[in-house]
Design a protein around this motif. Structure first.
Motif, PDB file in Angstrom:
ATOM      1  N   LYS A 153       0.829  -1.200   0.000  1.00 30.28           N
ATOM      2  CA  LYS A 153       0.000   0.000   0.000  1.00 30.28           C
ATOM      3  C   LYS A 153       0.863   1.249   0.000  1.00 30.28           C
ATOM      4  N   GLY A 154       0.811   1.975  -1.125  1.00 29.62           N
ATOM      5  CA  GLY A 154       1.475   3.259  -1.219  1.00 29.62           C
ATOM      6  C   GLY A 154       0.502   4.383  -0.932  1.00 29.62           C
ATOM      7  N   ASP A 155       0.958   5.609  -1.064  1.00 29.84           N
ATOM      8  CA  ASP A 155       0.096   6.752  -0.787  1.00 29.84           C
ATOM      9  C   ASP A 155      -1.014   6.912  -1.819  1.00 29.84           C
ATOM     10  N   ASP A 156      -0.746   6.438  -3.048  1.00 31.80           N
ATOM     11  CA  ASP A 156      -1.707   6.701  -4.113  1.00 31.80           C
ATOM     12  C   ASP A 156      -2.241   5.454  -4.798  1.00 31.80           C
ATOM     13  N   CYS A 157      -1.829   4.265  -4.337  1.00 37.09           N
ATOM     14  CA  CYS A 157      -2.335   3.049  -4.973  1.00 37.09           C
ATOM     15  C   CYS A 157      -2.062   1.843  -4.090  1.00 37.09           C
ATOM     16  N   VAL A 158      -2.663   0.729  -4.487  1.00 33.65           N
ATOM     17  CA  VAL A 158      -2.465  -0.546  -3.799  1.00 33.65           C
ATOM     18  C   VAL A 158      -2.032  -1.572  -4.831  1.00 33.65           C
ATOM     19  N   ILE A 159      -0.959  -2.310  -4.526  1.00 35.29           N
ATOM     20  CA  ILE A 159      -0.466  -3.353  -5.418  1.00 35.29           C
ATOM     21  C   ILE A 159      -0.808  -4.706  -4.818  1.00 35.29           C
ATOM     22  N   GLU A 160      -1.603  -5.471  -5.519  1.00 35.86           N
ATOM     23  CA  GLU A 160      -1.938  -6.822  -5.065  1.00 35.86           C
ATOM     24  C   GLU A 160      -0.809  -7.775  -5.463  1.00 35.86           C
ATOM     25  N   THR A 161      -0.197  -8.410  -4.478  1.00 38.41           N
ATOM     26  CA  THR A 161       0.932  -9.301  -4.762  1.00 38.41           C
ATOM     27  C   THR A 161       0.497 -10.721  -5.093  1.00 38.41           C
ATOM     28  N   GLY A 162      -0.703 -11.107  -4.674  1.00 37.34           N
ATOM     29  CA  GLY A 162      -1.154 -12.480  -4.870  1.00 37.34           C
ATOM     30  C   GLY A 162      -0.500 -13.468  -3.922  1.00 37.34           C
ATOM     31  N   LEU A 163       0.256 -12.975  -2.946  1.00 36.12           N
ATOM     32  CA  LEU A 163       0.974 -13.845  -2.013  1.00 36.12           C
ATOM     33  C   LEU A 163       0.304 -13.814  -0.643  1.00 36.12           C
ATOM     34  N   ARG A 164       0.120 -14.974  -0.054  1.00 36.27           N
ATOM     35  CA  ARG A 164      -0.398 -15.017   1.313  1.00 36.27           C
ATOM     36  C   ARG A 164       0.699 -14.694   2.311  1.00 36.27           C
ATOM     37  N   LYS A 165       1.953 -14.997   1.920  1.00 41.05           N
ATOM     38  CA  LYS A 165       3.080 -14.711   2.787  1.00 41.05           C
ATOM     39  C   LYS A 165       4.062 -13.781   2.086  1.00 41.05           C
ATOM     40  N   LEU A 166       4.256 -12.625   2.655  1.00 45.12           N
ATOM     41  CA  LEU A 166       5.253 -11.673   2.170  1.00 45.12           C
ATOM     42  C   LEU A 166       5.650 -10.789   3.342  1.00 45.12           C
ATOM     43  N   GLY A 167       6.934 -10.770   3.638  1.00 45.19           N
ATOM     44  CA  GLY A 167       7.429  -9.946   4.724  1.00 45.19           C
ATOM     45  C   GLY A 167       7.766  -8.549   4.257  1.00 45.19           C
ATOM     46  N   ALA A 168       9.063  -8.232   4.258  1.00 40.57           N
ATOM     47  CA  ALA A 168       9.496  -6.874   3.910  1.00 40.57           C
ATOM     48  C   ALA A 168      10.521  -6.897   2.790  1.00 40.57           C
ATOM     49  N   LEU A 169      10.533  -5.823   2.016  1.00 33.93           N
ATOM     50  CA  LEU A 169      11.561  -5.562   1.015  1.00 33.93           C
ATOM     51  C   LEU A 169      12.341  -4.362   1.522  1.00 33.93           C
ATOM     52  N   VAL A 170      13.548  -4.624   1.993  1.00 35.79           N
ATOM     53  CA  VAL A 170      14.351  -3.620   2.680  1.00 35.79           C
ATOM     54  C   VAL A 170      15.517  -3.236   1.779  1.00 35.79           C
ATOM     55  N   GLY A 171      15.554  -1.998   1.329  1.00 38.17           N
ATOM     56  CA  GLY A 171      16.553  -1.560   0.365  1.00 38.17           C
ATOM     57  C   GLY A 171      17.966  -1.479   0.928  1.00 38.17           C
ATOM     58  N   ASP A 172      18.911  -1.216   0.054  1.00 36.53           N
ATOM     59  CA  ASP A 172      20.315  -1.106   0.438  1.00 36.53           C
ATOM     60  C   ASP A 172      20.515  -0.007   1.485  1.00 36.53           C
ATOM     61  N   PHE A 173      21.391  -0.280   2.440  1.00 32.64           N
ATOM     62  CA  PHE A 173      21.816   0.688   3.456  1.00 32.64           C
ATOM     63  C   PHE A 173      20.685   1.156   4.376  1.00 32.64           C
ATOM     64  N   VAL A 174      19.623   0.404   4.468  1.00 30.54           N
ATOM     65  CA  VAL A 174      18.539   0.763   5.394  1.00 30.54           C
ATOM     66  C   VAL A 174      18.906   0.325   6.810  1.00 30.54           C
ATOM     67  N   GLU A 175      18.605   1.175   7.783  1.00 33.85           N
ATOM     68  CA  GLU A 175      18.832   0.879   9.196  1.00 33.85           C
ATOM     69  C   GLU A 175      17.472   0.812   9.901  1.00 33.85           C
ATOM     70  N   VAL A 176      17.194  -0.337  10.499  1.00 33.82           N
ATOM     71  CA  VAL A 176      15.927  -0.521  11.213  1.00 33.82           C
ATOM     72  C   VAL A 176      16.223  -0.627  12.707  1.00 33.82           C
ATOM     73  N   GLY A 177      15.598   0.232  13.500  1.00 30.39           N
ATOM     74  CA  GLY A 177      15.877   0.291  14.928  1.00 30.39           C
ATOM     75  C   GLY A 177      15.368  -0.915  15.700  1.00 30.39           C
ATOM     76  N   CYS A 178      15.888  -1.057  16.902  1.00 27.90           N
ATOM     77  CA  CYS A 178      15.594  -2.201  17.761  1.00 27.90           C
ATOM     78  C   CYS A 178      14.089  -2.351  18.013  1.00 27.90           C
ATOM     79  N   ASN A 179      13.654  -3.619  18.035  1.00 27.54           N
ATOM     80  CA  ASN A 179      12.281  -3.994  18.390  1.00 27.54           C
ATOM     81  C   ASN A 179      11.215  -3.363  17.489  1.00 27.54           C
ATOM     82  N   SER A 180      11.597  -3.059  16.268  1.00 24.93           N
ATOM     83  CA  SER A 180      10.614  -2.587  15.289  1.00 24.93           C
ATOM     84  C   SER A 180       9.942  -3.774  14.603  1.00 24.93           C
ATOM     85  N   VAL A 181       8.725  -3.556  14.130  1.00 23.72           N
ATOM     86  CA  VAL A 181       7.988  -4.562  13.368  1.00 23.72           C
ATOM     87  C   VAL A 181       7.739  -4.016  11.965  1.00 23.72           C
TER      88      VAL A 181
END
Length: 225
Positions: A153-181
């Motif tokens: 879900k973006g700000d202006d549209c929704v993309i249906e993936t067709g997948l029941r299981k999909l986690g995250a797509l995390v780009g290069d050099f991204v830093e995710v802080g402790c205990n985030s979901v």
């Protein structure tokens, strides 16, 4: 809204580049990741990789804790480190120099080179780009509570993936802080930082700082890249 594989990831930093470059949408690569690993593993140089059990290939330069559990199919690339009580459930690629830490679990996931998931992390049905990092306890949630298919879900549209299981797509050099979901279908573009204890969903732009859903600010440019 376009979410293109090359806009999230530098494919020169993964042994899975030949697989990922087939797909305009990166999540599409996850459905056939198992088959790709099985094919690629058989071609790996036996001088650089050994196979401790069927369909598991580990670089001879990798460091593997004797308490880690590694299930097939799996490829662990050169100079990677798999630490105490890590659990690799299968269909996983661990990139060059990547760290899979204490009590971290991987399933149907690609870790690019130099990724760090070092402490109590869960990565399921996800792709983590070059030098991305999950702080202690940060996880990718890969199934919705109502078990319906995951949409991005973006700000202006929704993309249906067709997948029941999909986690995250995390780009290069991204830093995710402790205990985030990172909720199912989260996309984070490169060079973004996520504050600790964040509940992240949707598409997060690159070069930003995510403080909350209502406070996503542009990062000040530095010369560190």
């Amino acid at each position: 809204m376009d979410i293109i594989t090359n806009s999230l990831f530098d494919l020169s930093h993964t042994i899975a580049s030949a697989h990922l470059e087939k797909f305009n949408n990166p999540w599409e690569a996850l459905s056939s990741l198992k088959e790709f690993i099985l094919e690629l593993g058989k071609t790996l140089d036996s001088d650089k990789f050994y196979s401790p059990c069927e369909n598991v290939w580990i670089a001879r330069s990798a460091k593997i804790s004797p308490t880690a559990e590694i299930n097939p199919p799996c490829i662990i690339d050169e100079e990677a480190e798999v630490r105490h009580c890590a659990f690799i459930r299968g269909s996983a690629i661990v990139g060059k120099g990547a760290v899979v830490g204490n009590s971290t679990e991987l399933k149907n996931t690609i870790l690019f080179d130099k990724v760090q998931v070092p402490h109590f992390n869960y990565c399921g049905d996800s792709i983590l780009g070059y030098r991305s990092h999950l702080g202690a306890g940060a996880v990718t949630s890969n199934v919705k509570s109502d078990k319906t298919n995951v949409a991005i879900k973006g700000d202006d549209c929704v993309i249906e993936t067709g997948l029941r299981k999909l986690g995250a797509l995390v780009g290069d050099f991204v830093e995710v802080g402790c205990n985030s979901v990172l909720n199912p279908g989260t996309v984070i573009f490169p060079y973004t930082n996520v504050y600790p204890l964040s509940n992240v969903r949707g598409v997060i732009p690159g070069n930003h700082i995510y403080k909350s859903r209502s406070e996503i600010i542009i990062k000040k440019q530095t010369d560190e890249r």
